[in-house]
Enzyme design. Structure first.
Site, PDB file in Angstrom:
ATOM      1  CB  SER A 399      -6.959  -9.744  -5.759  1.00  0.00           C
ATOM      2  OG  SER A 399      -8.217 -10.289  -5.845  1.00  0.00           O
ATOM      3  CG  HIS A 420      -5.645 -10.608  -1.295  1.00  0.00           C
ATOM      4  ND1 HIS A 420      -4.497 -10.672  -2.038  1.00  0.00           N
ATOM      5  CD2 HIS A 420      -6.586 -11.245  -2.031  1.00  0.00           C
ATOM      6  CE1 HIS A 420      -4.730 -11.309  -3.167  1.00  0.00           C
ATOM      7  NE2 HIS A 420      -5.980 -11.672  -3.181  1.00  0.00           N
ATOM      8  CD  GLU A 432      -0.809 -10.154  -0.681  1.00  0.00           C
ATOM      9  OE1 GLU A 432       0.296  -9.842  -1.094  1.00  0.00           O
ATOM     10  OE2 GLU A 432      -1.826 -10.063  -1.384  1.00  0.00           O
ATOM     11  CG  ASN A 470      -2.544 -11.137  -7.152  1.00  0.00           C
ATOM     12  OD1 ASN A 470      -2.085 -12.275  -7.281  1.00  0.00           O
ATOM     13  ND2 ASN A 470      -3.780 -10.919  -6.758  1.00  0.00           N
TER      14      ASN A 470
END
Ligand code: 3H9
Length: 689
Positions: A399, A420, A432, A470
């Site tokens: 991540s 991801h 992702e 993130n």
């Protein structure tokens, strides 16, 4: 452009065929063509309306929305079907959606292919059926099913359609031949407009209003859809259609529908990568390393899509536990009726445990989902490099970590990339896809195709700490943490962002994820450079006290045994107060507007920053990430679309104001934001040149 509508006689039946690929959207040429073809009835005793290609009409042409209307409109075309002097039979295959289903309801009879589906997905575009669907459907089905279809947007199968009165016949062989046969057998028209009004059903209205208020919170369309369907009880059909149109026009010209249509096209656009012309490689079998919650969820996502998976974990007990968790999840889904018993057995059977890395020897793609630590990931990739075929694609589910550094451990880094997934990986739609510096076009193209095959929305990101989602979340969390020190309580912060439309506030979310995750992650970062230590000071102290969130019964909130309901804790307020004092900060009342503005504009500015850096390809990709992975309200279209709706001048002015404030070092305006504000451009429409 050639005419998408043609017609021919099959004995006494006039067959009208529409061919408007890819999904037979009801574009102007289609509407005009159908109206014209209907004038060719002559001495035909019936008409069959059918579509070529993969589906019956998938709805109105969404690309025409927002443009000047062109006659004949969809209601005009449907009126022409109703006014046709002989019975009209719809031959439905594929998906009859939205205006497509409304067209079918303008016909006198509907013959469904046994695999066909129908529904009103308009609600996902911020509208409801606006071409008679809210008035004609309940005249056939009664109020409850009509409301359910309009409010949930979920398609139903042909068998259910027959049960509730929408399908008159189900064809097990060729649907067109069956419809022609059916048309020969009917002797009189049966227009829905001539049918009786449906009975009121207060219980259904109440149930679906409650559903709309909780499950589609903040959206206007579902509640107005219920009002429109209810009008069918007391109004004659034309008055009901007028009411439907008035409400529909209000919705389609509104911001919510614009935002949701933006997401519809953005999700499809995300799969297209500028300059990528490589062909994807076939992926027929997949390996997953790590059988924790994430690895198990990834294995299920593939098994659900019919792709066999080999699952391995270095810890044999963890592997057994992982398999048991998967088996339990499938059993629970089957018990809830989400899949048949045969499907449950088949899906589980697609997951094969392996006792070592050599189990991956035949896999086309292997995804690593182990502990989030660089040394652990590198060790796994070294093993994979030795055990897998030299052309197998190797993906990391990290991540945050540097995909290029991981790729450097294998002999051919061109076959490495990040995939991801978001937890639970068998449910969440976002994927992702992280393109490393050396990732080949073929590897990227394969990951994009795989993403579609497992029904995910794949969005490509470049390499940076946290990728698109993130990395942006860092600013959001930072402002939430600072607001707590400055005087807002955790519950004020959560309430403000929940009211904005987020599914839960950042404090409750941090407790759910586990406060130790951020804590551990910060260890590899530089305080003051990579993150603002004051913002995480309460959380740091809580973790050090053993309060790691829901899993330990206490974090920012406390939790009663067996409950996930956050209970505000005065000790945490006192802790924030003490920290404020230590830093000489005078606490103050902070309103919901400031909470939302700071948290959301921090997201927006960071999004603009990573667009400028080339990490995201388009502003719309960022919106897709946030709507599908972080619960950003779809009716706001994602953070970039929301910023556009505020006006980029205003956004820039507010970002500059925060840059002049006490935490100004984190608020330097993104150069792209400043540029687009001056050019009167849009973030959501921006893409890399
Ligand atoms: C409506 O009907 C309003 C009425 O009530 C009232 C009017 C007065 N229009 O999804 P895919 C394009 S609202 C234009 O990848 P799949 C799509 O952008 C409408 N274009 O295929 C894509 O283009 P590209 C209610 C459309 O096989 C290409 O077709 N109907 C439309 O995965 C392929 O799409 C809906 O909301 C459209 N209506 O799924 C249904 N639909 O290749 C919307 C698709 O350039 N559509 N495109 O990226 C769907 O749900 C799916 O497309 C469908 C096929 C399930 C049909």
């Amino acid at each position: 452009m050639s005419n998408p509508v043609s017609y021919h006689r099959d004995g006494s039946v006039l067959v009208i065929s529409v061919d408007n690929p890819p999904v037979n959207a009801l574009s102007h040429a289609v509407r005009a063509g159908v109206v014209e073809a209907l004038t060719m009835v002559g001495d035909a005793t019936a008409v069959v309306l059918s579509c070529a290609g993969r589906t019956w009409f998938a709805g109105a042409d969404i690309t025409e929305f927002g443009k000047p209307p062109m006659a004949p409109s969809l209601p005009d075309m449907i009126a022409a079907l109703e006014d046709c002097p002989v019975p009209v039979v719809a031959a439905i295959h594929g998906t009859a959606l939205g205006g497509g289903m409304e067209t079918a309801l303008g016909c006198d009879f509907r013959v469904f292919d046994a695999r066909a589906k129908c529904g009103f997905p308009e609600v996902d575009l911020g509208i409801f059926p606006g071409a008679g669907g809210t008035q004609r459907t309940p005249r056939l089905t009664g109020l409850g099913p009509a409301i359910e279809m309009c409010v949930t947007g979920k398609p139903i199968n042909a068998q259910k359609a027959a049960k509730i009165g929408l399908a008159d016949s189900i064809a097990t062989e060729d649907v067109l031949a069956s419809a022609i046969e059916f048309a020969r057998s009917v002797t009189a028209k049966r227009r829905i407009r001539d049918m009786d009004n449906p009975e009121p059903d207060e219980a259904a209205s109440e149930t679906w209003r409650k559903f709309a208020l909780s499950r589609r919170r903040g959206e206007h369309a579902p509640l107005l859809a219920i009002d429109a369907v209810e009008a069918s009880v007391s109004m004659d059909i034309d008055a009901g259609l007028d009411k439907e149109r008035d409400l529909f026009v209000g919705l389609i010209t509104g911001q919510q529908s614009a935002a949701m249509r933006h997401l519809f096209f953005s999700e499809r656009m995300a799969a297209k990568v500028n300059g990528l012309d490589a062909k994807p490689k076939p992926v027929k079998s997949v390996g997953v390393v790590g059988s924790g919650t994430m690895g198990g969820g990834i294995a299920m996502a593939f098994a659900n899509a019919g792709i066999p998976v080999t699952l391995f974990d270095v810890n044999a007990d963890a592997l057994s536990a992982g398999l048991e968790r998967i088996a339990n999840l499938y059993t629970a889904s089957a018990a809830k009726g989400r899949m048949s018993e045969a499907e449950r057995v088949a899906r589980y059977a697609r997951i094969t445990p392996a006792s070592g890395y050599d189990g991956f020897a035949g896999c086309d793609l292997v995804i690593e989902a182990v502990f989030e630590r660089m040394d652990v990931k590198k060790a796994v990739f070294t093993e994979l490099d030795a055990a897998c075929r030299p052309d197998a694609i190797l993906a990391t589910n990290t991540s945050y970590l540097d995909v290029d550094e991981i790729a450097a451990t294998v002999s051919d880094p061109s076959r490495v990339l990040g995939m991801h997934f978001f937890s639970p990986a068998n449910v969440m739609r976002l994927l992702e896809i992280v393109r490393g510096a050396k990732t080949s076009g073929e590897t990227l193209a394969t990951a994009l195709t795989v993403s579609k095959a497992i029904r995910k929305v794949g969005v490509v990101s470049g390499v940076c700490h946290g990728f698109i989602g993130n990395r942006m979340l860092k600013g959001y969390g930072r402002e939430a943490g600072l607001l707590m020190i400055e005087g807002a309580s955790p519950q004020d912060i959560d309430a403000a962002l929940y009211a904005f439309g987020m599914p839960m506030g950042p404090m409750a979310m941090a407790d759910m994820a586990g406060l130790d995750i951020g804590y551990d992650n910060r260890k590899s970062l530089v305080a003051g450079t990579d993150y603002e230590p004051l913002a995480s000071s309460v959380q740091d102290r809580l973790v050090e006290m053993g309060r790691k969130g829901q899993k330990t019964g206490a974090g920012i909130y406390t939790y009663e045994a067996g409950s996930r309901a956050p209970v505000p804790d005065p000790d945490v307020d006192a802790m924030a107060e003490a920290i404020a004092k230590e830093h000489g900060i005078t606490r103050r009342e902070i309103g919901a507007d400031e909470i939302v503005e700071r948290c959301i504009l921090a997201l927006v500015n960071e999004g603009a920053m990573l667009l400028g850096e080339g990490i995201a390809q388009r502003g719309s990709d960022i919106d897709v990430v946030y709507a599908n992975g972080y619960g950003f309200p779809r009716w706001r279209g994602g953070p970039m679309c929301y910023a556009d709706s505020l006006g980029l001048d205003h956004v820039l002015e507010r970002v500059r104001a925060y840059a002049d404030g006490p935490n100004g070092k984190w608020w330097a305006p993104a150069p792209l934001l400043a540029q687009l504000a001056s050019e009167k451009g849009r973030l959501s429409g921006w893409s890399q040149p």
